[in-house]
Design a protein around this motif. Structure first.
Motif, short mmCIF file in Angstrom:
data_model
loop_
_atom_site.label_atom_id
_atom_site.label_comp_id
_atom_site.label_asym_id
_atom_site.label_seq_id
_atom_site.Cartn_x
_atom_site.Cartn_y
_atom_site.Cartn_z
N ILE A 107 46.09 88.65 94.63
CA ILE A 107 44.93 89.52 94.73
C ILE A 107 44.69 89.85 96.20
N GLU A 108 44.74 88.80 97.03
CA GLU A 108 44.39 88.96 98.44
C GLU A 108 44.81 87.71 99.20
N GLU A 109 45.39 87.90 100.35
CA GLU A 109 45.83 86.79 101.19
C GLU A 109 44.65 85.87 101.52
N GLY A 110 44.85 84.58 101.34
CA GLY A 110 43.83 83.63 101.76
C GLY A 110 42.70 83.40 100.78
N LEU A 111 42.82 83.99 99.60
CA LEU A 111 41.76 83.85 98.59
C LEU A 111 41.81 82.46 97.94
N GLU A 112 40.63 81.90 97.72
CA GLU A 112 40.55 80.57 97.10
C GLU A 112 39.64 80.64 95.89
N GLY A 120 35.30 82.96 104.11
CA GLY A 120 34.28 82.18 103.42
C GLY A 120 33.28 83.02 102.64
N ARG A 121 33.59 84.31 102.52
CA ARG A 121 32.69 85.20 101.78
C ARG A 121 33.04 85.17 100.30
N TYR A 122 32.01 85.21 99.45
CA TYR A 122 32.27 85.18 98.01
C TYR A 122 32.88 86.49 97.52
N VAL A 123 33.78 86.37 96.55
CA VAL A 123 34.41 87.55 95.94
C VAL A 123 34.32 87.43 94.42
#
Lengths: 246, 246
Positions: A141-146, A168-171
């Motif tokens: 989906i996106e690099e670095g997403l947790e 650290g922003r919510y998605v």
DNA sequence: TCATTGATCTCGTCA
DNA sequence: TGACGAGGTCAATGA
């Protein structure tokens, strides 16, 4: 358990239907008039059709074309066959809501009972499978997403995936396996708005196989993002069952 | 045009399927393995099932329960039957999207071709019928209501009924024949908002057979109204076809 | 062809 | 049982 009759009398046909309806799939072919009455009402003039009656009460009236039956009764209905004025009549009743289907045969070409079973479908590629795969490989989906949460319940409905990006922003991630429509965008926009009202710093991402033009327009208007995926490839990359099914 | 064989050889069965598939409804019953591959993938282990093949390319694999086929191919697909390693194989291909269904029979109990026709369904009680009826009798929504437009196109979608109330105020009416869900409320709220942005003095009314609890909650939050109708009674009162069908 | 929406949707899932 | 959303939805309609 198997029986069939060609050109049976109304009495013979009624007996085959009644004895077979709980044991297998009953097939009746003949010229008939069909009527449905319940929440709505419908009727078919005399014509040759194929009836299926299943052991769970399902009744299907099929014609020469289309995947859907022209008239039907869902599982849980009760079917009875009898003779009225020398004609085979098949009547199916459903209680809640109260609805009836009545099939009057002017002639019966064929009646048969077939010993058909019920089995489990192995399936790969549902929206659930896509969400599962993306949870395993969120970098698609996106690099670095947790991933923080999956199928997170909301007031009404649920968020497919809740995640945090590299900052650290919510998605909030809404997933559609196929073409996402404007409805998917509205859904996502609602979720994002709910989180923002709670005071969270959130952005919304729509992940889908494709997106309709109007959906894309709304997406931009709401300041949301779109990520394109190929559900089939996604399955191949992340799913164990894939080798067996693809 | 009618033929059937009980316990045919694979060759005989293949011939019946290929000769009948464009002329009538082909029924095949036997023990088979089924696989689907396309946008998703699915498979069924060996089991006895009932296949329907229609002249428009529709393929349905039915089991003992439920109204829906376990695996299918929609109209427009191409079906071919042939013998592979002494077994009957039915293969159906769809081009856009490219998808295939393959049925391999371990044994064939029955194969038949039935001369089934295609006819027009007389139907009364669709949402369209309800809108039509309410247009004829708008006082059933609200005293003094005057219909201004029907199926009015919007940016996306359309307003079911646009009307003016006794005070000359515009009323956007959204109609559902059954239970309205929160989606219907959101739909109505969007339309109302669009009109208000255009500077019109508008209120929204949801007309439906019933409303879900959460939908009612959102309805109130958005300041919209709900009017309960009985679609069947509505048909009986306003529709000419009613006497024939109800 | 695409887009949109209804459907007696059906079906599973979860409260 | 009701509510909710997915579906390889299907199918009709209009652009």
């Amino acid at each position: 358990m198997y029986v069939h009759l060609v050109g049976p009398s109304a009495e013979e046909a009624a007996q085959v239907v009644n004895s077979g309806k709980r044991r297998g799939v009953v097939v009746v072919v003949g010229v008939c008039e069909v009527s449905y009455s319940g929440r709505a009402a419908a009727s078919l003039k005399a014509g040759r059709r194929l009836l299926l009656i299943k052991r769970d009460g399902t009744l299907l009236v099929h014609e020469a074309e289309k995947a859907q039956p022209k008239i039907w009764q869902p599982p849980g209905s009760s079917t009875a066959a009898y003779v009225e004025e020398g004609r085979l009549v098949v009547k199916s009743v459903r209680s809640r809501p109260f609805e009836t289907v009545r099939v009057v045969f002017l002639s019966v070409d064929f009646v048969g009972v077939f010993d058909v079973g019920e089995s489990e479908l192995e399936f790969l590629g549902s929206e659930r499978d896509v969400v599962e795969a993306l949870t395993q490989a969120p970098w698609l989906i996106e690099e670095g997403l947790e991933v923080v949460g999956v199928e997170v319940p909301m007031d009404v409905g649920h968020v497919d995936i809740l995640a945090k990006d590299r900052d650290g922003r919510y998605v909030v991630v809404e997933v559609k396996r196929d073409v996402a429509t404007h409805e998917a965008v509205f859904q996502l926009a609602r979720y994002v708005e709910i989180y923002r009202k709670k005071g969270l710093d959130v952005r919304g991402v729509l992940v889908a196989g494709d997106i309709s033009s109007s959906a894309l327009e709304y997406l931009r208007r709401y300041g949301l993002q779109f990520v394109k995926i190929n559900p089939r490839e996604l399955m191949a990359v992340t799913n164990k069952k894939a080798s067996k099914l693809l």
